[in-house]
Design a protein around this motif. Structure first.
Motif, PDB file in Angstrom:
ATOM      1  N   LYS A 137      56.635 151.370  55.745  1.00  0.00           N
ATOM      2  CA  LYS A 137      55.985 152.589  55.181  1.00  0.00           C
ATOM      3  C   LYS A 137      55.990 152.831  53.893  1.00  0.00           C
TER       4      LYS A 137
ATOM      5  N   ILE B 260      47.709 155.593  55.991  1.00  0.00           N
ATOM      6  CA  ILE B 260      48.221 155.036  56.566  1.00  0.00           C
ATOM      7  C   ILE B 260      46.584 153.927  57.984  1.00  0.00           C
TER       8      ILE B 260
ATOM      9  N   THR C 213      45.346 150.720  58.098  1.00  0.00           N
ATOM     10  CA  THR C 213      45.441 149.633  59.702  1.00  0.00           C
ATOM     11  C   THR C 213      43.736 149.025  59.589  1.00  0.00           C
TER      12      THR C 213
ATOM     13  N   VAL D 276      51.289 157.355  64.569  1.00  0.00           N
ATOM     14  CA  VAL D 276      50.729 156.675  62.936  1.00  0.00           C
ATOM     15  C   VAL D 276      52.080 157.741  62.701  1.00  0.00           C
TER      16      VAL D 276
ATOM     17  N   PHE E 276      55.444 155.297  62.885  1.00  0.00           N
ATOM     18  CA  PHE E 276      55.172 154.870  62.219  1.00  0.00           C
ATOM     19  C   PHE E 276      55.684 155.545  60.437  1.00  0.00           C
TER      20      PHE E 276
ATOM     21  N   GLU F  96      59.236 155.765  60.576  1.00  0.00           N
ATOM     22  CA  GLU F  96      59.738 154.895  60.460  1.00  0.00           C
ATOM     23  C   GLU F  96      60.190 153.876  62.366  1.00  0.00           C
TER      24      GLU F  96
ATOM     25  N   ILE G 100      58.699 152.523  64.382  1.00  0.00           N
ATOM     26  CA  ILE G 100      58.372 151.192  65.132  1.00  0.00           C
ATOM     27  C   ILE G 100      57.100 150.526  63.732  1.00  0.00           C
ATOM     28  N   ARG G 101      56.926 149.509  64.430  1.00  0.00           N
ATOM     29  CA  ARG G 101      56.211 148.492  63.386  1.00  0.00           C
ATOM     30  C   ARG G 101      55.327 148.387  62.993  1.00  0.00           C
ATOM     31  N   PHE G 102      54.690 148.163  61.942  1.00  0.00           N
ATOM     32  CA  PHE G 102      52.953 148.330  61.205  1.00  0.00           C
ATOM     33  C   PHE G 102      51.879 147.703  63.016  1.00  0.00           C
TER      34      PHE G 102
ATOM     35  N   ASP H  66      52.593 147.814  65.972  1.00  0.00           N
ATOM     36  CA  ASP H  66      52.943 148.379  67.451  1.00  0.00           C
ATOM     37  C   ASP H  66      52.102 149.215  67.095  1.00  0.00           C
ATOM     38  N   ILE H  67      51.322 149.480  66.188  1.00  0.00           N
ATOM     39  CA  ILE H  67      49.753 150.960  65.404  1.00  0.00           C
ATOM     40  C   ILE H  67      49.194 149.945  66.446  1.00  0.00           C
TER      41      ILE H  67
END
Ligand code: NDP
Ligand code: MG
Length: 403
Positions: free
Chosen positions: A208, A225, A229, A348, A351, A354, A356-358, A360-361
């Motif tokens: 994050k 964020i 992405t 987002v 995320f 914290e 989910i992972r980056f 995963d977005i």
């Protein structure tokens, strides 16, 4: 202790020229920078309404400085605190979406600065346009979700939409004085965010804190964020489509890490115009308020004595799949961009918590788009339902969160 704002003494002539503002989302990054512009031009701009989600302390301080007629606090639990501080000063205190819509349509307001983040900003923009206001739009999600509704209101009513997003402001500035049908294509520039050069195979471990560290711009958490992405650029493609009536195949994205060239317009004779400046949102915010004029301002200038290398490269679409997801949603039309937006907002948020992972977005957004069929010509109610459905679709993938 905050000083109480005293309005500058103005003659009746000056008073008639003053532009009266409702600043929706005044406690956020764009909202606070809008107030900096008001501080620069106290004889031209006057604040009539300010709004916050939950930051009552800052809202109270802003109201003490700018003496608006009303404020809105989104979080009803903070209403009492705001009332105790501001009612004695004669400021009306409103709450919720209803309050936001009232502040957006205030009789005594000329211009609404729409600086809420996300879908939460949609209804107040519609209310402002229905009331015939000029809207300085930062809240790009409004156009992503409801571009057709918004643009149809522009045709019916007296309202006007002016872009605040720096890329769209750049395009708007390049278009000034040009015949409408002379535009061949648009190119939106993107900084590429903090991970432009980071190897894709390490994206799963992005933290994050790493994603919140934008190299060029200091902004609210959600858009930061989105920049990491590159969904931000995807949302901006949809925004440009509606603002400039341009089909997606004529909107290109160009990575430009210095964020000096804010975007470009290609004309049908082959000429290309760009707008340049330091990365500072003060300028596009000010231009939306000063248009069609320009107001002299003491902001930092580009320094021609510095060696300046302007670097451009195509975006890495495999590393940043959100960009193509946005183009796909725009091509599918109807409710698809609303699904894209809601799935993104929910992913987002997860995320940032914290959970989910980056990586995963984009996966979660892709799944939501695949699962929820696009519905043509949605009403506002359809869009609200679709937003909720897309959020649920994302949450379903997180086993620890009951839906
Ligand atoms: P911030 O998160 O900094 O600010 C958002 C504002 O909206 C705050 O005033 C916040 O209140 C308020 N708010 C949030 N949720 C709600 C809600 N549910 N109800 C009522 N009020 C709410 O965002 P930014 O200023 O960064 O961004 C605003 C918009 O502008 C976004 O759409 C973004 O994409 C766009 N934009 C931003 C840029 C930037 O440089 N920041 C550049 C270009 C576009 P509180 O403070 O109380 O939480
Ligand atoms: Mg932008």
């Amino acid at each position: 202790m905050h000083s109480t704002h005293t309005r500058p003494a103005r003659s009746p002539d000056q008073e008639a020229d003053v532009q009266r503002l409702s600043i929706l989302g005044s406690t956020g990054s764009i909202g606070a920078q809008t107030l900096d512009v008001v501080r620069l031009f106290p004889n031209r701009l006057d604040v009539r309404a300010l709004t916050a989600g939950s930051n009552a302390e800052l809202l109270i301080a802003q109201a003490r400085e700018f003496s608006p007629a009303c404020v809105v606090i989104g979080d009803a639990r903070r209403r009492k605190q705001v009332e105790e501080a501001l009612c004695p000063l004669g400021v009306r205190v409103l709450t919720g979406q209803e309050g936001l819509c009232e502040a957006a349509a205030l009789d005594e307001t000329d211009t609404v600065v729409a600086a809420l983040v996300g879908f939460a900003g949609l209804e107040s923009v519609l209310a402002a346009l229905r009331a015939g206001k000029k809207v300085a739009l930062a809240n790009k999600e409004t156009l992503v979700v409801a571009g057709r509704l918004v643009t149809s209101l522009l045709q019916d009513d007296q309202g006007m939409l002016l872009p605040v997003d720096s890329e769209h402001s750049a395009i708007f500035q390049c278009l000034a004085g040009e015949p409408e049908r002379s535009v061949e294509s648009l190119a939106l520039t993107a900084s590429g965010g903090p991970f432009r050069t980071r190897p894709a195979e390490t994206f799963g471990t992005i933290s994050k804190a790493e994603a919140l560290a934008h190299p060029n711009w200091s902004m609210g958490a959600k858009i930061t964020i989105d920049s990491a992405t590159m969904m931000n650029k995807g949302l901006e493609v949809v925004e440009a489509h509606w603002l400039f009536d341009m089909p997606p195949e004529r909107i290109a994205v160009l990575t430009h890490p210095q964020s000096i060239v804010h975007s470009l317009v290609v004309f049908e004779d082959g000429s290309v115009k760009a707008q340049l400046g330091l990365p500072d949102m003060g300028l596009p915010i000010q231009y939306a308020l000063s248009y069609p004029e320009r107001w002299a301002a003491p902001r930092e200038r580009l320094d021609w004595s510095d060696v300046m290398h302007l670097h451009f490269e195509p975006p890495d679409r495999a590393k940043f799949p959100c960009l193509d997801l946005a183009y796909e949603a725009l091509a599918a039309g109807g409710t698809a961009p609303a699904v894209l937006n809601a799935a993104n907002e929910q992913a987002v948020a997860l995320f940032l918590e914290e959970k989910i992972r980056f990586t995963d977005i984009s996966d979660l957004i892709g799944e939501a788009l695949g699962r929820i069929p696009a519905q043509a010509d949605p009403s506002l109610e359809d869009l609200v339902a679709c937003d909720a459905e897309a959020r649920r679709a994302v949450l379903k993938h997180i086993p620890s969160i009951p839906v």
